[in-house]
Design a protein around this motif. Structure first.
Motif, PDB file in Angstrom:
ATOM      1  N   ALA A  35      40.750  41.224  34.442  1.00 15.27           N
ATOM      2  CA  ALA A  35      41.718  40.879  33.406  1.00 15.27           C
ATOM      3  C   ALA A  35      41.843  41.965  32.348  1.00 15.27           C
ATOM      4  O   ALA A  35      42.777  41.941  31.538  1.00 15.27           O
ATOM      5  N   GLN A  36      40.898  42.908  32.347  1.00 11.67           N
ATOM      6  CA  GLN A  36      40.975  44.057  31.442  1.00 11.67           C
ATOM      7  C   GLN A  36      40.077  45.132  32.036  1.00 11.67           C
ATOM      8  O   GLN A  36      38.857  45.025  31.983  1.00 11.67           O
ATOM      9  N   PRO A  37      40.637  46.191  32.641  1.00 13.87           N
ATOM     10  CA  PRO A  37      39.805  47.138  33.395  1.00 13.87           C
ATOM     11  C   PRO A  37      39.019  48.127  32.535  1.00 13.87           C
ATOM     12  O   PRO A  37      39.132  49.335  32.677  1.00 13.87           O
ATOM     13  N   VAL A  38      38.195  47.589  31.641  1.00 15.54           N
ATOM     14  CA  VAL A  38      37.246  48.381  30.870  1.00 15.54           C
ATOM     15  C   VAL A  38      36.106  47.439  30.465  1.00 15.54           C
ATOM     16  O   VAL A  38      36.307  46.240  30.290  1.00 15.54           O
ATOM     17  N   CYS A  39      34.898  47.989  30.308  1.00 18.41           N
ATOM     18  CA  CYS A  39      33.664  47.186  30.289  1.00 18.41           C
ATOM     19  C   CYS A  39      33.633  46.020  29.307  1.00 18.41           C
ATOM     20  O   CYS A  39      33.485  44.863  29.705  1.00 18.41           O
ATOM     21  N   VAL A  40      33.705  46.304  28.014  1.00 27.80           N
ATOM     22  CA  VAL A  40      33.422  45.288  26.992  1.00 27.80           C
ATOM     23  C   VAL A  40      34.378  44.097  27.069  1.00 27.80           C
ATOM     24  O   VAL A  40      33.933  42.951  27.125  1.00 27.80           O
ATOM     25  N   PRO A  41      35.694  44.312  27.086  1.00 26.98           N
ATOM     26  CA  PRO A  41      36.583  43.148  27.198  1.00 26.98           C
ATOM     27  C   PRO A  41      36.494  42.452  28.546  1.00 26.98           C
ATOM     28  O   PRO A  41      36.574  41.217  28.621  1.00 26.98           O
ATOM     29  N   ALA A  42      36.305  43.216  29.633  1.00 28.42           N
ATOM     30  CA  ALA A  42      36.215  42.590  30.956  1.00 28.42           C
ATOM     31  C   ALA A  42      35.062  41.597  31.003  1.00 28.42           C
ATOM     32  O   ALA A  42      35.177  40.510  31.591  1.00 28.42           O
ATOM     33  N   ARG A  43      33.954  41.943  30.382  1.00 26.85           N
ATOM     34  CA  ARG A  43      32.786  41.065  30.390  1.00 26.85           C
ATOM     35  C   ARG A  43      32.981  39.847  29.493  1.00 26.85           C
ATOM     36  O   ARG A  43      32.519  38.744  29.814  1.00 26.85           O
ATOM     37  N   ALA A  44      33.670  40.043  28.370  1.00 28.02           N
ATOM     38  CA  ALA A  44      33.975  38.899  27.513  1.00 28.02           C
ATOM     39  C   ALA A  44      34.870  37.899  28.244  1.00 28.02           C
ATOM     40  O   ALA A  44      34.704  36.687  28.115  1.00 28.02           O
ATOM     41  N   VAL A  45      35.815  38.406  29.018  1.00 26.61           N
ATOM     42  CA  VAL A  45      36.706  37.537  29.799  1.00 26.61           C
ATOM     43  C   VAL A  45      35.918  36.764  30.851  1.00 26.61           C
ATOM     44  O   VAL A  45      36.102  35.547  31.019  1.00 26.61           O
ATOM     45  N   LEU A  46      35.040  37.449  31.576  1.00 23.42           N
ATOM     46  CA  LEU A  46      34.236  36.778  32.599  1.00 23.42           C
ATOM     47  C   LEU A  46      33.411  35.635  32.001  1.00 23.42           C
ATOM     48  O   LEU A  46      33.296  34.560  32.595  1.00 23.42           O
ATOM     49  N   LEU A  47      32.844  35.854  30.843  1.00 24.55           N
ATOM     50  CA  LEU A  47      31.978  34.856  30.222  1.00 24.55           C
ATOM     51  C   LEU A  47      32.740  33.649  29.693  1.00 24.55           C
ATOM     52  O   LEU A  47      32.247  32.521  29.753  1.00 24.55           O
ATOM     53  N   THR A  48      33.948  33.869  29.167  1.00 21.67           N
ATOM     54  CA  THR A  48      34.655  32.805  28.451  1.00 21.67           C
ATOM     55  C   THR A  48      35.866  32.227  29.175  1.00 21.67           C
ATOM     56  O   THR A  48      36.308  31.120  28.844  1.00 21.67           O
ATOM     57  N   GLY A  49      36.437  32.972  30.122  1.00 26.54           N
ATOM     58  CA  GLY A  49      37.668  32.526  30.750  1.00 26.54           C
ATOM     59  C   GLY A  49      38.895  32.722  29.893  1.00 26.54           C
ATOM     60  O   GLY A  49      39.995  32.305  30.266  1.00 26.54           O
ATOM     61  N   LEU A  50      38.741  33.376  28.740  1.00 24.81           N
ATOM     62  CA  LEU A  50      39.866  33.679  27.863  1.00 24.81           C
ATOM     63  C   LEU A  50      40.376  35.079  28.143  1.00 24.81           C
ATOM     64  O   LEU A  50      39.627  35.954  28.582  1.00 24.81           O
ATOM     65  N   SER A  51      41.658  35.310  27.856  1.00 28.47           N
ATOM     66  CA  SER A  51      42.178  36.662  27.983  1.00 28.47           C
ATOM     67  C   SER A  51      41.526  37.553  26.934  1.00 28.47           C
ATOM     68  O   SER A  51      40.993  37.072  25.921  1.00 28.47           O
ATOM     69  N   ALA A  52      41.579  38.860  27.170  1.00 24.27           N
ATOM     70  CA  ALA A  52      40.991  39.801  26.215  1.00 24.27           C
ATOM     71  C   ALA A  52      41.653  39.666  24.848  1.00 24.27           C
ATOM     72  O   ALA A  52      40.994  39.790  23.811  1.00 24.27           O
ATOM     73  N   VAL A  53      42.959  39.400  24.829  1.00 18.50           N
ATOM     74  CA  VAL A  53      43.673  39.233  23.567  1.00 18.50           C
ATOM     75  C   VAL A  53      43.160  38.003  22.828  1.00 18.50           C
ATOM     76  O   VAL A  53      42.889  38.041  21.624  1.00 18.50           O
ATOM     77  N   ASN A  54      42.988  36.900  23.524  1.00 16.93           N
ATOM     78  CA  ASN A  54      42.589  35.652  22.866  1.00 16.93           C
ATOM     79  C   ASN A  54      41.125  35.614  22.457  1.00 16.93           C
ATOM     80  O   ASN A  54      40.769  34.917  21.512  1.00 16.93           O
ATOM     81  N   VAL A  55      40.281  36.353  23.159  1.00 16.10           N
ATOM     82  CA  VAL A  55      38.884  36.413  22.744  1.00 16.10           C
ATOM     83  C   VAL A  55      38.682  37.540  21.724  1.00 16.10           C
ATOM     84  O   VAL A  55      37.591  37.739  21.209  1.00 16.10           O
ATOM     85  N   ARG A  56      39.772  38.284  21.450  1.00 13.83           N
ATOM     86  CA  ARG A  56      39.802  39.357  20.445  1.00 13.83           C
ATOM     87  C   ARG A  56      38.824  40.474  20.763  1.00 13.83           C
ATOM     88  O   ARG A  56      38.204  41.062  19.883  1.00 13.83           O
ATOM     89  N   VAL A  57      38.669  40.734  22.039  1.00 10.08           N
ATOM     90  CA  VAL A  57      37.846  41.862  22.495  1.00 10.08           C
ATOM     91  C   VAL A  57      38.742  42.660  23.439  1.00 10.08           C
ATOM     92  O   VAL A  57      38.810  42.382  24.626  1.00 10.08           O
ATOM     93  N   GLU A  58      39.446  43.649  22.891  1.00  7.62           N
ATOM     94  CA  GLU A  58      40.512  44.305  23.637  1.00  7.62           C
ATOM     95  C   GLU A  58      40.156  45.696  24.134  1.00  7.62           C
ATOM     96  O   GLU A  58      40.879  46.264  24.956  1.00  7.62           O
ATOM     97  N   ASN A  59      39.070  46.275  23.645  1.00 12.51           N
ATOM     98  CA  ASN A  59      38.621  47.573  24.138  1.00 12.51           C
ATOM     99  C   ASN A  59      37.136  47.735  23.839  1.00 12.51           C
ATOM    100  O   ASN A  59      36.518  46.865  23.201  1.00 12.51           O
ATOM    101  N   ASN A  60      36.547  48.828  24.274  1.00 12.46           N
ATOM    102  CA  ASN A  60      35.106  49.008  24.094  1.00 12.46           C
ATOM    103  C   ASN A  60      34.712  49.115  22.631  1.00 12.46           C
ATOM    104  O   ASN A  60      33.564  48.856  22.265  1.00 12.46           O
ATOM    105  N   GLY A  61      35.659  49.488  21.763  1.00  7.32           N
ATOM    106  CA  GLY A  61      35.366  49.567  20.337  1.00  7.32           C
ATOM    107  C   GLY A  61      35.175  48.213  19.682  1.00  7.32           C
ATOM    108  O   GLY A  61      34.703  48.136  18.537  1.00  7.32           O
TER     109      GLY A  61
END
Length: 524
Positions: free
Chosen positions: A75-101
């Motif tokens: 759902a987001q091909p970069v580490c930090v947001p991709a892992r947040a998505v896996l854990l929560t089932g939320l999109s990177a935008v909705n979990v507010r983790v959109e990039n490694n920063g």
């Protein structure tokens, strides 16, 4: 209701209901969860996915005894947001983790992860290996979860420090580089580089100067001087095996998060050279001129141009395949441990990765790209008695769907999320399901939607300077022909792109309504 307000409200209700459950209702007889993941493993780096060079008998075993998803997308091909998505089932935008920063972004919402929910239902919860997403999500684990590098003065939480302490315990002493080697700061040992290595031209330096060389971990390629069965992969696997011994008498959720095949791409023998470069074909798209590609400018940068050398791509893939094979061997040890402890029949096993690796496709490396090599990931599940052995799901699915699928099979309540349970797909009853991926930036596409055989890549608003692209993956699996810019049937292709954009807007109106109008207004 506003999407973010809805998330906050529903999450609070979900957590309150979980906490209110009486202890007996969380009782015995519940299945276990073993969640195994890698970092930067592309979907076709498994023999069960059709790779004719790399052998992965233990990943194949999970697929053979469970289900193989042939079309799973990060759902987001970069580490930090991709892992947040896996854990929560939320999109990177909705979990507010959109990039490694956004690793420690303060306004990440208080939403439950699948492990949080399982812990609230009486499960023991532990996590070993790479942690690379907001640390607040570790609150549910009973062990100290170590993070990438450790932040600030939190060196006691540094995975790198723990790995180096492991090497010392195993009798692997620090060793300086020699005449034909460079120095790996991760392993504190020399490595024999291949020509693709960023510091290959500095091999002539004396050891003390080699120790001062700088560069990114993504530029390291070679054979590291480590004994067999002692490595970063082995370190994570050994901790997982020990955890299984401790947790065997109670319901548990256990994560084994391997860092490889994420760079640095260095591996010890016998895995280095296990798959000779000459046996590995260079990718069909290596010589793509990229004239109609959204990533043409990126591919033309100096750091990417090195990945158009067919010989070096084969050398890189040889190392990468060796890293994946080492992981597979340790997965075999973990599966044997489940068998030996009598846990296999009562454990849901998941195997996936956060995102892929271009590995020379289109003359590029790394991730953050919507081409298949970067965004298409492995997904395997095994659950005896619940998932029919040898099942195959060919419909496109998302890493957003992993969390709700886990909770569905574990009999847990589903919190508000953007994914769906894949149980109906596994049981032969697929539903219409557009798959969406997102990434940040202004010069390359921000959204990807996969529907049927078609894939659209598009900027998120009119200000984006990105080239939009439409690919037919059945007719053009190497993604060499951007149909939007094709002189053949241009009107038909543009109409198809508009339909795909309309599907994306419809998805966004349901899940990310605050951004939907911007995409709707963007002209193809």
């Amino acid at each position: 209701m506003n999407r973010r307000l809805c998330l906050k409200t529903s999450s609070a209700v979900a957590l309150a209901s979980l906490t209110a459950l009486p202890a007996l209702a969380r009782g015995a007889g519940k299945p276990n969860l073993l969640f195994i993941m890698t970092d930067q493993q592309r979907w076709d780096a498994m023999s069960c996915a059709g790779n004719t060079v790399l052998e992965t008998p233990n990943m194949d075993r999970i697929a053979r005894e469970g289900v193989l998803f042939t079309q799973c997308y990060s759902a987001q091909p970069v580490c930090v947001p991709a892992r947040a998505v896996l854990l929560t089932g939320l999109s990177a935008v909705n979990v507010r983790v959109e990039n490694n920063g956004d690793y420690d972004r303060e306004d990440v919402p208080d939403v439950p992860t699948f492990d949080h929910i399982l812990r609230e239902h009486g499960y023991a919860a532990e996590y070993y290996g790479k942690w690379h997403t907001p640390y607040k999500f570790t609150a549910c684990y009973e062990n100290v979860v170590r993070e990438v590098g450790g932040l600030g003065n939190q060196q006691d939480r540094s995975e790198q420090k723990a790995y180096q302490a492991y090497l010392e315990r195993m009798g692997v002493e620090r060793k300086e580089p020699g005449e034909d080697t460079l120095f790996s700061k991760r392993h504190l040992r020399p490595y024999l580089p291949i020509k693709l290595d960023q510091n290959f031209e500095h091999l002539h330096l004396v050891p003390k100067d080699k120790l001062k060389l700088k560069g990114s971990q993504s530029g390291e390629y070679g054979c590291v001087d480590l004994p067999p069965r002692i490595s970063y992969t082995a370190f994570t696997a050994e901790e997982t095996l020990q955890a299984l011994d401790r947790m065997k008498d109670k319901p548990f959720t256990l994560t084994c998060s391997f860092d490889p095949p994420h760079p640095p791409m260095v591996v010890q023998r016998p895995y280095f050279g296990m798959y000779p470069p000459k046996s590995i074909p260079a990718p069909e798209s290596r010589d793509d001129p990229m004239t109609d590609s959204p990533y043409g400018k990126r591919a033309a940068t100096e750091v990417q141009l090195r990945y158009r050398d067919g010989e070096q791509i084969r050398n890189m893939r040889s190392i990468y395949y060796g890293m994946v094979r080492e992981i597979d061997d340790w997965i075999g040890e973990i599966l044997k441990k489940l068998d030996a402890l009598g846990l296999a029949e009562h454990t849901l096993v998941i195997f996936t990765s956060d995102h892929g690796e271009m590995l020379g496709d289109h003359g590029m490396h790394s991730k953050m790209i919507f081409y298949e090599g970067s965004v298409h990931v492995p997904l395997l599940m095994r659950f005896p008695g619940r998932i029919k052995p040898g099942s195959v799901v060919e419909s496109p699915v998302s890493s957003m769907d992993v969390c709700p699928t886990i909770l569905d099979y574990m009999g847990m309540p589903l919190p508000e999320c953007d994914g769906i349970s894949l149980r109906t797909f596994i049981e032969g009853r697929p539903v219409d399901h557009d798959v969406v991926s997102y990434t940040t930036g202004n010069s390359t596409p921000n959204y990807m939607i996969r529907s049927g055989d078609l894939k659209l890549m598009i900027g998120e608003n009119q200000k984006s300077s990105s080239v939009d692209a439409l690919y037919d993956l059945k007719a053009d699996p190497a993604e060499m022909r951007n149909l939007i810019l094709s002189p053949k049937a241009p009107e038909k292709n543009r109409e198809q792109a508009k339909k795909m954009k309309a599907s994306l807007v419809q998805w966004m109106e349901q899940h990310e309504p605050h951004k939907a109008d911007d995409v709707k207004e963007r002209k193809i």
